[in-house]
Motif scaffolding. Structure first.
Motif, PDB file in Angstrom:
ATOM      1  N   SER A   1       0.658  -1.076  -0.161  1.00 11.65           N
ATOM      2  CA  SER A   1      -0.014   0.004   0.230  1.00 11.65           C
ATOM      3  C   SER A   1       0.983   1.245   0.070  1.00 11.65           C
ATOM      4  CB  SER A   1      -0.791   0.113   1.239  1.00 11.65           C
ATOM      5  OG  SER A   1      -0.206   0.141   2.400  1.00 11.65           O
ATOM      6  N   LEU A   2       0.338   2.381  -0.419  1.00 10.85           N
ATOM      7  CA  LEU A   2       0.890   3.726  -0.326  1.00 10.85           C
ATOM      8  C   LEU A   2       0.379   4.507   0.698  1.00 10.85           C
ATOM      9  CD1 LEU A   2       1.575   4.263  -4.296  1.00 10.85           C
ATOM     10  CD2 LEU A   2       3.064   3.128  -2.431  1.00 10.85           C
TER      11      LEU A   2
ATOM     12  N   ASN B   1      -0.409   9.019  -1.957  1.00 11.97           N
ATOM     13  CA  ASN B   1      -0.959   8.730  -3.247  1.00 11.97           C
ATOM     14  C   ASN B   1      -1.937   9.733  -3.719  1.00 11.97           C
ATOM     15  OD1 ASN B   1      -1.301   7.415  -5.836  1.00 11.97           O
ATOM     16  ND2 ASN B   1      -2.709   6.045  -5.024  1.00 11.97           N
ATOM     17  N   GLU B   2      -1.460  10.960  -3.896  1.00 18.16           N
ATOM     18  CA  GLU B   2      -2.208  12.136  -3.938  1.00 18.16           C
ATOM     19  C   GLU B   2      -1.995  13.055  -5.176  1.00 18.16           C
ATOM     20  OE1 GLU B   2      -2.658  16.272  -1.354  1.00 18.16           O
ATOM     21  OE2 GLU B   2      -1.461  14.649  -0.539  1.00 18.16           O
ATOM     22  N   LYS B   3      -3.290  13.264  -6.045  1.00 18.20           N
ATOM     23  CA  LYS B   3      -3.108  14.213  -7.120  1.00 18.20           C
ATOM     24  C   LYS B   3      -2.774  15.739  -6.663  1.00 18.20           C
ATOM     25  CE  LYS B   3      -6.115  11.158 -10.137  1.00 18.20           C
ATOM     26  NZ  LYS B   3      -7.456  11.268 -10.803  1.00 18.20           N
TER      27      LYS B   3
ATOM     28  N   ILE C   1       0.755  13.124  -9.810  1.00 18.69           N
ATOM     29  CA  ILE C   1       0.608  12.266  -8.852  1.00 18.69           C
ATOM     30  C   ILE C   1       1.700  12.131  -7.682  1.00 18.69           C
ATOM     31  CG2 ILE C   1      -0.253  10.235  -8.086  1.00 18.69           C
ATOM     32  CD1 ILE C   1      -1.803   9.680 -10.712  1.00 18.69           C
TER      33      ILE C   1
ATOM     34  N   ARG D   1       3.583  10.444  -4.699  1.00 20.02           N
ATOM     35  CA  ARG D   1       3.568   9.054  -4.388  1.00 20.02           C
ATOM     36  C   ARG D   1       4.684   8.964  -3.233  1.00 20.02           C
ATOM     37  NH1 ARG D   1       2.152   6.080 -10.255  1.00 20.02           N
ATOM     38  NH2 ARG D   1      -0.213   6.457  -9.774  1.00 20.02           N
TER      39      ARG D   1
ATOM     40  N   LYS E   1       5.791   3.737   0.679  1.00 16.21           N
ATOM     41  CA  LYS E   1       5.450   2.438   0.173  1.00 16.21           C
ATOM     42  C   LYS E   1       5.569   1.532   1.436  1.00 16.21           C
ATOM     43  CE  LYS E   1       6.697   0.877  -3.797  1.00 16.21           C
ATOM     44  NZ  LYS E   1       7.332   0.189  -4.930  1.00 16.21           N
TER      45      LYS E   1
END
Length: 244
Positions: free
Chosen positions: A35-36, A39-41, A53, A55, A58
């Motif tokens: 999972s991240l 993880n945001e635009k 994006i 990221r 991790k």
């Protein structure tokens, strides 16, 4: 190549501090997930358009569930090695002991060696009282049972065995994890690949639960958080090898 994978994985877990190995070919579940945390635009410009994006963070976790109870799995959660010749004092209960009369005294004979000179006797009515013991002979307190009655005697006994200490100041250590499973050719159903999953530096969760329930087998389960080793960005790897 497309593969059919329908089996669990065999597992080898190596403790990094001393190289101690746990090996199991009876796993029910061997899983890995990612999972991240970020993880945001990123938006900007007229109309607040999506531009990029962002990221990061991790996170890789792995879960292992074994079909059989194994103290080694519990040891991973505790950060303490199993003492193979540990000493402990446990309560032992002997059931179905017949009360006999000996010189106007009622007594039963136990097989173990109690710690101290006091044991506990439960009669047929379920009442438990303390009683004196000497050289394995337990004197039944007056009025607690009658000759011929079956009673249970409980007492502490010193034993030696595999001991895992639960210590409030110690926690799980770091391990290497190696999973191995096989891949089938979906057209021929032949085994054509050996697949290995390796995590270089994983720390078990210290959470565990055991529930002893009639008709339910205990299947210990443990979750690992995979970390990056020092001076490396690699968390682990998946290796696919042709089956010879």
């Amino acid at each position: 190549m497309k593969l059919l994978i329908s089996d669990t994985a065999d597992v080898i877990v190596k403790r990094k501090s001393d190289g101690h190995l746990f090996m199991s070919g009876e796993t029910q579940l061997a899983s890995i997930s990612q999972s991240l945390g970020i993880n945001e635009k990123i938006y900007g410009g007229i109309g607040n358009k999506p531009l990029a994006i962002m990221r990061g963070q991790k996170e890789v976790t792995s879960t292992l569930r074994n079909a059989f109870y194994d103290m080694e799995i519990l040891s991973m959660t505790q950060g303490i090695a199993i003492d193979e010749d540990g000493a402990a004092s446990v309560y032992k209960d002997e059931k179905g002991l017949k009360v006999t009369e000996n010189n106007s005294n009622l007594e039963v004979t136990i097989t173990g060696t109690p710690v101290g000179s006091t044991v506990y006797v439960r009669n047929a009515a379920g009442e438990a009282v303390s009683a004196a013991v000497a050289t394995k002979k337990v004197t039944i307190p007056t009025g607690h049972a009658v000759a011929g009655e079956l009673v249970t005697v409980a007492y502490q006994e010193a034993v030696t065995g595999r001991v895992l200490t639960l210590d409030a100041e110690k926690f799980a250590e770091a391990y290497e994890i190696h999973y191995h499973t096989i891949g089938y050719n979906p057209d021929t159903n032949q085994v054509v690949k050996d697949i290995y999953i390796q995590l270089d530096h994983a720390t078990p969760s210290s959470d565990f639960e055991m529930s002893f329930e009639n008709g339910s087998a205990i299947a210990p389960e443990i979750t690992f958080d995979a970390l990056t080793p020092a001076n490396s960005t690699e968390i682990g790897r998946i290796v696919e090898i042709d089956r010879a």
